[in-house]
Scaffold this active site. Structure first.
Site, PDB file in Angstrom:
ATOM      1  N   ASP A   1      19.719  35.843  67.102  1.00  0.00           N
ATOM      2  CA  ASP A   1      20.284  35.716  68.446  1.00  0.00           C
ATOM      3  C   ASP A   1      20.685  34.260  68.686  1.00  0.00           C
ATOM      4  O   ASP A   1      21.809  33.953  69.110  1.00  0.00           O
ATOM      5  CB  ASP A   1      19.227  36.159  69.468  1.00  0.00           C
ATOM      6  CG  ASP A   1      19.788  36.352  70.865  1.00  0.00           C
ATOM      7  OD1 ASP A   1      21.014  36.207  71.041  1.00  0.00           O
ATOM      8  OD2 ASP A   1      18.999  36.651  71.773  1.00  0.00           O
TER       9      ASP A   1
ATOM     10  N   TYR B   1      11.522  40.776  69.714  1.00  0.00           N
ATOM     11  CA  TYR B   1      12.053  41.620  70.788  1.00  0.00           C
ATOM     12  C   TYR B   1      11.480  43.037  70.694  1.00  0.00           C
ATOM     13  O   TYR B   1      12.133  44.014  71.045  1.00  0.00           O
ATOM     14  CB  TYR B   1      13.585  41.664  70.737  1.00  0.00           C
ATOM     15  CG  TYR B   1      14.271  40.334  71.016  1.00  0.00           C
ATOM     16  CD1 TYR B   1      13.549  39.199  71.366  1.00  0.00           C
ATOM     17  CD2 TYR B   1      15.652  40.217  70.939  1.00  0.00           C
ATOM     18  CE1 TYR B   1      14.173  37.991  71.613  1.00  0.00           C
ATOM     19  CE2 TYR B   1      16.297  39.003  71.184  1.00  0.00           C
ATOM     20  CZ  TYR B   1      15.545  37.899  71.521  1.00  0.00           C
ATOM     21  OH  TYR B   1      16.177  36.700  71.768  1.00  0.00           O
TER      22      TYR B   1
ATOM     23  N   LYS C   1      10.930  31.753  58.590  1.00  0.00           N
ATOM     24  CA  LYS C   1      10.007  30.629  58.811  1.00  0.00           C
ATOM     25  C   LYS C   1       8.671  31.034  58.196  1.00  0.00           C
ATOM     26  O   LYS C   1       7.619  31.002  58.856  1.00  0.00           O
ATOM     27  CB  LYS C   1       9.906  30.368  60.332  1.00  0.00           C
ATOM     28  CG  LYS C   1       9.145  29.126  60.714  1.00  0.00           C
ATOM     29  CD  LYS C   1       9.914  27.836  60.552  1.00  0.00           C
ATOM     30  CE  LYS C   1       9.032  26.649  60.870  1.00  0.00           C
ATOM     31  NZ  LYS C   1       9.677  25.346  60.617  1.00  0.00           N
TER      32      LYS C   1
ATOM     33  N   ASP D   1      14.778  26.386  61.124  1.00  0.00           N
ATOM     34  CA  ASP D   1      15.102  25.092  61.753  1.00  0.00           C
ATOM     35  C   ASP D   1      16.116  24.318  60.908  1.00  0.00           C
ATOM     36  O   ASP D   1      17.041  23.695  61.437  1.00  0.00           O
ATOM     37  CB  ASP D   1      13.836  24.271  62.039  1.00  0.00           C
ATOM     38  CG  ASP D   1      12.822  24.304  60.915  1.00  0.00           C
ATOM     39  OD1 ASP D   1      13.010  25.089  59.961  1.00  0.00           O
ATOM     40  OD2 ASP D   1      11.836  23.557  60.978  1.00  0.00           O
TER      41      ASP D   1
ATOM     42  N   ASP E   1      24.739  32.458  68.526  1.00  0.00           N
ATOM     43  CA  ASP E   1      25.346  31.762  69.670  1.00  0.00           C
ATOM     44  C   ASP E   1      25.751  30.340  69.278  1.00  0.00           C
ATOM     45  O   ASP E   1      26.804  29.843  69.674  1.00  0.00           O
ATOM     46  CB  ASP E   1      24.371  31.696  70.857  1.00  0.00           C
ATOM     47  CG  ASP E   1      24.466  32.925  71.755  1.00  0.00           C
ATOM     48  OD1 ASP E   1      24.845  33.992  71.242  1.00  0.00           O
ATOM     49  OD2 ASP E   1      24.153  32.812  72.946  1.00  0.00           O
TER      50      ASP E   1
HETATM   51 MG    MG Z   1      22.678  36.408  72.971  1.00  0.00          MG
END
Ligand code: MG
Ligand code: NAI
Length: 336
Positions: free
Chosen positions: A229, A124, A172, A205, A233
Site C-alpha cells: 500500500d 489489514y 522485513k 525500508d 503510493d
Molecule cells: Mg492506498
C-alpha cells in the site's frame, strides 16, 4: 458474446471518471454490455449499506468491474469501508499497481515497474482489539502459506507473461521473523520454478529508499499488504501522480479495476477531475479480458494526448474531464 462489465461509479468524482471511461470504451471495436451497481456513502444514504449484496453479486456475475471512488464519512457508527470489504468478500487477493513513465515533463523517464501487493491478509487482517481499558491496542498481522504462495506465483507469472526478468521480494524478515519469515520462505521455495527470472530480496525500508533513488532498477515488486500500500503510493509520484495511477484487484472468480485516487470532493462538477487514471484502469481491464490490442490502442491514445499537452489542470493543461475524453474518443475513432 459481449463482455459483461459492471460499473461502480461510487461518490464524488467517481461517477464523472466512470462516465468518461465508459465513453472511451464505447469508441473501441468491442461488444460491451454495461450494468451499474451501487457502492459508497451515497449507497449507504439510499440503501442503508455502503456495499449491498446485489453489488457483490453483480461483480461476480460480470466478466470484470470498473470502480470509481468512494467517500468515507467521518465517524459514522455502523459504517465500514466498502473497498476493503469488497476485496475480502470477493477474495480479490492480488492488487496490481503498475508505474510507468508518461510522456510529460513531470514524469521521470525509464520507469516501467509493477507492484504486486497481497490484498487480503497481513496487517489489514481486520483482527483488532483493545486491552487495559483502551490503553493497549493490538492488530494481528496474519500471513499464511496459501496467501503468500498465490501472490508470489501471481508476481512470477506476471513477470513471465510480460517478458520481465527480475522480481524483488520485499519484506522485513530480519525483524518480523515469523510473518515476513514465512512470506520469504515461500518465495525461496517458489523462485526455482521460474529459472529464467532472477529473484532479489530487499528489506522494505531499503526498498522505500531505492524507489526514490533509482526507480528504474525495479521490474516487479511483490510484497505484503501494508508494505505494498505504502510503496505503491510512493512509486506513483514519479509518473504523474494520482490523476494517472491505476490499479487492479484480481481474484480467482472476479476482478475489479480502479483509479488509485479517492472521490476528491473539491473537484466535483468543476470539470477538473483527470480521467486518465480511470482510462488506464480500463486498459488494464481490457488486458485482463484478453483484449490486448484494444488495451494498447487506448493507452496509446491517452499517451498521445498527454504528450501534446491535451490534459487537465493537475498535469498543467487547460482541458476539462469531458474535453480530454473527447480528444481520446476522436483518436480511437480515427485510427480504426
Ligand atoms: Mg492506498
Ligand atoms: P483523493 O485521492 O480524493 O485526493 C487527493 C488529492 O489528489 C486532492 O488534492 C485531489 O484534488 C487530487 N486528485 C484526486 N483525484 C484526482 C483526479 N482524478 N484528477 C485530479 N486531481 C485529483 O484523496 P483524499 O482527498 O484524501 O480523500 C477524499 C475522499 O476519498 C475521502 O473520503 C477518502 O476516504 C476517499 N478515498 C477513497 C479511495 C477509494 O475509493 N479507493 C481512495 C482514497 C481516498
Amino acid at each position: 458474446m459481449p463482455y459483461k462489465i459492471t460499473l461502480l461509479p461510487g461518490d464524488g468524482i467517481g461517477p464523472e471518471v466512470i462516465a468518461a471511461a465508459q465513453e472511451v470504451l464505447r469508441a473501441l471495436p468491442l461488444e460491451l454490455d454495461f450494468a451499474y451497481a451501487e457502492i459508497g456513502f451515497g449507497a449507504y444514504e439510499r440503501l442503508g449499506t455502503p456495499l449491498p449484496d446485489s453489488t457483490l453479486q453483480a461483480i461476480r456475475a460480470a466478466d470484470a468491474a470498473l470502480f470509481g471512488a468512494v467517500t468515507t464519512p467521518p465517524n459514522l457508527p455502523g459504517y465500514f469501508s466498502p473497498v476493503v470489504r469488497m476485496r475480502q468478500s470477493l477474495d480479490l487477493y492480488a492488487n496490481l499497481r503498475p508505474t510507468r513513465s508518461i510522456p510529460h515533463p513531470s514524469s521521470r523517464p525509464g520507469i516501467d515497474l509493477i507492484i504486486v501487493r497481497e490484498n487480503t491478509e497481513g496487517l489489514y487482517s481486520g483482527i483488532e482489539r483493545v486491552e487495559e481499558d483502551g490503553n493497549r491496542a493490538i492488530t494481528e498481522r496474519v500471513i499464511t502459506r496459501r496467501g503468500s504462495e498465490r501472490i508470489l506465483r501471481k508476481a512470477f507469472d506476471l513477470a513471465r507473461q510480460t517478458g520481465r526478468t527480475k522480481v524483488h521480494v520485499v519484506h522485513k524478515a530480519n525483524v518480523l521473523r515469523q510473518t515476513c519469515g514465512l512470506f520469504r520462505q515461500v518465495a525461496l521455495e517458489i523462485a526455482p520454478q521460474y529459472p529464467e527470472i532472477e529473484m532479489l530480496e530487499m528489506l522494505v525500508d531499503t526498498c522505500a529508499m531505492e524507489l526514490v533513488r533509482a526507480p528504474e532498477q525495479f521490474q516487479v515488486i511483490v510484497t505484503t499488504n501494508l508494505f505494498g500500500d505504502i510503496l505503491s503510493d510512493e512509486a506513483c509520484m514519479f509518473v504523474g501522480g494520482l490523476g494517472v495511477a491505476a490499479s487492479a484487484n484480481i481474484g480467482a472468480e472476479a476482478a475489479v479495476f480502479e483509479p488509485v485516487h479517492g472521490s476528491a470532493p473539491p473537484l466535483v462538477r468543476t470539470g477538473k477531475a483527470n480521467p486518465t487514471a480511470t482510462f488506464f484502469a480500463a486498459a488494464m481491464m481490457l488486458d485482463y479480458l484478453g483484449e490486448t490490442e484494444s488495451a494498447a490502442r487506448l493507452r496509446t491514445a491517452v499517451e498521445t494526448c498527454i504528450a501534446q499537452g491535451l490534459v487537465t489542470p493537475d498535469l498543467g493543461g487547460a482541458l476539462t474531464t469531458s474535453g480530454m475524453t473527447e480528444q481520446i474518443k476522436c483518436r480511437l475513432q480515427n485510427d480504426e
